[in-house]
Enzyme design. Structure first.
Site, PDB file in Angstrom:
ATOM      1  N   LYS A   1      -1.197 -12.027 -34.670  1.00 58.80           N
ATOM      2  CA  LYS A   1      -2.453 -12.704 -35.012  1.00 58.80           C
ATOM      3  C   LYS A   1      -2.629 -12.822 -36.539  1.00 58.80           C
ATOM      4  O   LYS A   1      -1.842 -12.265 -37.304  1.00 58.80           O
ATOM      5  CB  LYS A   1      -3.629 -11.972 -34.343  1.00 58.80           C
ATOM      6  CG  LYS A   1      -3.507 -11.936 -32.798  1.00 58.80           C
ATOM      7  CD  LYS A   1      -3.634 -13.300 -32.161  1.00 58.80           C
ATOM      8  CE  LYS A   1      -3.154 -13.466 -30.732  1.00 58.80           C
ATOM      9  NZ  LYS A   1      -3.732 -12.651 -29.700  1.00 58.80           N
TER      10      LYS A   1
HETATM   11  C1  LIG Z   1      -3.988 -12.379 -28.185  1.00 59.92           C
HETATM   12  C2  LIG Z   1      -5.087 -12.868 -27.303  1.00 59.92           C
HETATM   13  C3  LIG Z   1      -5.845 -12.029 -26.471  1.00 59.92           C
HETATM   14  C4  LIG Z   1      -5.466 -10.615 -26.180  1.00 59.92           C
HETATM   15  O1  LIG Z   1      -5.299  -9.817 -27.264  1.00 59.92           O
HETATM   16  P1  LIG Z   1      -4.386  -8.471 -27.153  1.00 59.92           P
HETATM   17  O2  LIG Z   1      -4.656  -7.833 -28.481  1.00 59.92           O
HETATM   18  O3  LIG Z   1      -2.996  -8.910 -26.955  1.00 59.92           O
HETATM   19  O4  LIG Z   1      -4.922  -7.669 -26.035  1.00 59.92           O
HETATM   20  C5  LIG Z   1      -6.941 -12.566 -25.815  1.00 59.92           C
HETATM   21  N1  LIG Z   1      -7.276 -13.848 -25.937  1.00 59.92           N
HETATM   22  C6  LIG Z   1      -6.555 -14.704 -26.683  1.00 59.92           C
HETATM   23  C7  LIG Z   1      -6.992 -16.117 -26.782  1.00 59.92           C
HETATM   24  C8  LIG Z   1      -5.427 -14.250 -27.376  1.00 59.92           C
HETATM   25  O5  LIG Z   1      -4.701 -15.099 -28.099  1.00 59.92           O
END
Ligand SMILES: *Cc1c(COP(=O)(O)O)cnc(C)c1O
Length: 412
Positions: free
Chosen positions: A191
């Protein structure tokens, strides 16, 4: 053809901005001997800094984006069998928490060009059992969250914004995550800012904030005159090690977003007018933060569509994901087989017993979702892409398109 070059990747140091800033804070944590957030200072400072950057009174750090969505859904406190409207094009971590809280995900269709939910599609899915809407800003491109909020307001239900892919994206000058009642973020490795794993929730509502803080800490009322475990809840506390990294990452976030935007706009300029391709297009008064760079491929122009373009790009050293998550989330076994708690099929079975409602997920009801997934080729994006990287990606795309359109013309 350009000689292949290795693009920076968010999986390792080539595409992640870690350095002395993180190490300095991490050393402080190790030296202090306090690694948890209950006694330590890093997560507390992180929460203050996130709240300040977003201009909201409350931020809570948790262990993942999934945990963030779970806290948000728990704070809405749905009754078993209640419904939450969301999208079938998202990470499963944005959906699974709905089921864990006993509620049923109801999917709204998406715009096949942006793959984002729309106010009209959300409105069509709201019932008397809807308790909230989750508005996901896919790939970093804001959905029409103001329009979705207007629909939700008419029904007196809150909007949870899933901003896992949309750090610092804005609509009408406002940061996404602050338009709805709750904003949820992920700090997973790939992210915009990361602690490897981690998550954040933000809100301006004191009652929602209290519920989310309690939910992330076994609902123990720390600091209350007569604390107790007030309700069913988990431990989603972030460690102070992660808090230290996240503080350093947050300080870099504006720069990361700016660099991603600048290089993505360069790619758009280079690819403008390429036949058969639609490029990312933020809505007027919205800013895209390019978690990914999705191309929409017209199979009438580009022979073999997204799969062929994706194959050609990969063959030329440009990693990409044709069809993104491959299929709508409701076609995964958890939904097709209702694999939830033991053999119970809860909460679907509960709802069937309660009022005879049978929830059906049928791809035929989701033309935008199916078409969007069929046509999208998702390019990874990165804040370390240089002009040279962008030029390389652009020429790989143009060469692939040229090859595949010539074939289409010859066979026509
Ligand atoms: C990455 C993501 C999540 C989940 O996040 P994690 O940290 O992997 O649990 C939820 N929603 C969206 C849109 C994502 O891209």
């Amino acid at each position: 053809m350009t000689a292949p070059i290795t693009l920076p990747s968010d999986a390792d140091h080539s595409g992640r901005d870690f350095g002395d800033e993180e190490l300095t804070l991490l050393r402080e944590v190790i030296a202090s001997g306090t690694l948890n957030c209950t006694k330590g200072t890093q997560v507390k400072e992180l929460e203050k800094a996130v709240a300040a950057r977003y201009g909201v009174p409350y931020a809570r750090a948790v262990t993942s984006g999934t945990a963030a969505i779970h806290c948000a859904v728990a704070a809405i406190d749905p009754e078993p069998g209640d419904e939450i409207v969301t999208t079938a094009i998202t990470d499963m971590g944005g959906i699974a928490p709905i089921l864990y809280q006993g509620a049923i995900p109801i999917f709204a269709d998406v715009d096949p060009m942006t793959l984002n939910v729309t106010p009209e599609a959300v409105a069509a899915r709201i019932s008397k059992r809807t308790r909230a809407v989750i508005a996901t800003h896919l790939f970093g491109n804001p959905c029409d969250v103001a329009g979705i909020k207007a629909v939700a307001d008419r029904h007196g239900i809150p909007v949870i914004e899933d901003c896992a892919q949309a750090f610092l994206a804005t609509v009408n000058g406002r940061l996404v995550g602050t338009v709805g009642a709750i904003g949820a973020f992920s700090l997973q490795q790939g992210k915009h800012m990361t602690t490897g794993e981690g998550g954040l929730v933000i809100t301006s509502d004191p009652a929602l904030a209290r519920h989310m803080i309690l939910f992330s800490d076994k609902a123990w009322g720390y600091g209350d005159p007569q604390p107790d475990h007030y309700f069913l809840a988990l431990n989603y506390r972030m460690t102070d090690l992660q808090g230290a990294v996240a503080r350093a990452q947050l300080a870099k976030l504006d720069g990361v977003v700016e660099r991603r935007r600048r290089s993505a706009e360069q790619l758009s300029a280079r690819l403008a007018g390429t036949p058969g391709l639609s490029l990312p297009q933020p809505a007027p008064h919205a800013t895209h933060v390019y978690w990914k760079y999705p191309l929409i491929v017209d199979p009438a122009v580009i022979r073999g569509g997204a799969d062929a373009l994706g194959g050609a790009l990969k063959a030329n050293g440009v990693f990409c994901a044709p069809r993104y998550i491959q299929k709508p989330a409701f076609e995964c076994e958890v939904f097709t087989k209702r694999k939830t708690f033991g053999k119970s099929r809860f909460p679907y079975s509960y709802r069937e017993r309660e009022d005879g409602t049978k929830i059906v997920y049928d791809a035929a009801d989701y033309p935008g979702t199916v078409r969007g997934l069929e046509r999208v080729v998702v390019l990874p994006w990165n804040e370390f892409y240089t002009d040279e990287h962008v030029a390389f990606i652009a020429s790989a795309v143009q060469n692939a398109v040229a090859e595949l359109t010539r074939k289409a013309a010859r066979n026509a």
